[in-house]
Write a protein that holds these residues in place. Sequence first.
Motif, short mmCIF file in Angstrom:
data_model
loop_
_atom_site.label_atom_id
_atom_site.label_comp_id
_atom_site.label_asym_id
_atom_site.label_seq_id
_atom_site.Cartn_x
_atom_site.Cartn_y
_atom_site.Cartn_z
N ARG A 117 12.20 1.70 11.96
CA ARG A 117 11.68 0.12 12.17
C ARG A 117 10.17 -0.12 12.40
NH1 ARG A 117 11.00 -4.21 14.70
NH2 ARG A 117 11.92 -6.11 14.17
N GLY A 118 9.68 0.95 13.20
CA GLY A 118 8.17 1.03 13.55
C GLY A 118 7.35 1.35 12.23
N GLN A 119 7.82 2.23 11.40
CA GLN A 119 7.19 2.60 10.31
C GLN A 119 7.03 1.42 9.23
OE1 GLN A 119 9.48 6.30 9.61
NE2 GLN A 119 7.51 7.23 9.01
N ILE A 120 8.26 0.97 9.10
CA ILE A 120 8.29 -0.65 8.10
C ILE A 120 7.39 -1.66 8.68
CG2 ILE A 120 10.43 -1.48 8.87
CD1 ILE A 120 9.64 -0.86 4.99
N MET A 121 7.49 -1.79 9.95
CA MET A 121 6.72 -2.72 10.47
C MET A 121 5.08 -2.59 10.30
SD MET A 121 8.48 -5.29 11.52
CE MET A 121 7.21 -6.47 12.81
N SER A 122 4.81 -1.33 10.61
CA SER A 122 3.50 -0.97 10.71
C SER A 122 2.88 -0.58 9.23
CB SER A 122 2.98 0.09 11.79
OG SER A 122 3.77 1.24 11.23
N ASP A 123 3.66 0.00 8.42
CA ASP A 123 2.99 0.18 7.00
C ASP A 123 3.77 -0.12 5.83
OD1 ASP A 123 1.35 2.08 5.74
OD2 ASP A 123 2.50 3.79 5.89
N ALA A 124 4.30 -1.48 6.19
CA ALA A 124 5.08 -2.15 5.08
C ALA A 124 4.18 -2.20 3.64
CB ALA A 124 5.53 -3.38 5.33
N GLU A 125 2.85 -2.72 3.76
CA GLU A 125 2.15 -2.71 2.49
C GLU A 125 2.18 -1.32 1.70
OE1 GLU A 125 -1.65 -4.15 0.85
OE2 GLU A 125 -1.55 -4.90 2.75
N SER A 126 1.92 -0.35 2.35
CA SER A 126 1.84 0.84 1.47
C SER A 126 3.05 1.26 1.05
CB SER A 126 1.08 2.20 2.31
OG SER A 126 1.72 2.39 3.47
#
Length: 122
Positions: free
Chosen positions: A100-109
């Motif tokens: 979840r942290g990855q999708i929150m912090s890096d959603a655009e890429s």
Amino acid sequence: MPIVLVSRDLMLSSKLEGVARSLGQTLKSVGSGAAALGNAEERQVIVVDLELPGLDIAALVKGIKNRTQQPDKVIAYAPHVRTEKLAAAKEAGCDLVVSRGQIMSDAESILRRFLETDNPQN
């Protein structure tokens, strides 16, 4: 390519809506796997919250991948401590499984990669 979020997480929904808009796309939020299967666009990126109550990720991915000749891309996420759910999503055939942290912090890429290519690298 439309983006469908299968989640009831309002914070992530708001975040992904802004990202989708910045990428020139639309985001549709649905609250269940059944609703995602009923939302049969020609081609879409589906982002699935593995914490959704009652979700059977294996059945959802199978239904998504079997409904068209060019199957939708499926991104699944869960808190990093939910290792069993993350592993089940990988086993089910999701195209990408992240915390979840990855999708929150890096959603655009993450979304850009799936929108720009039909063959993203996991």
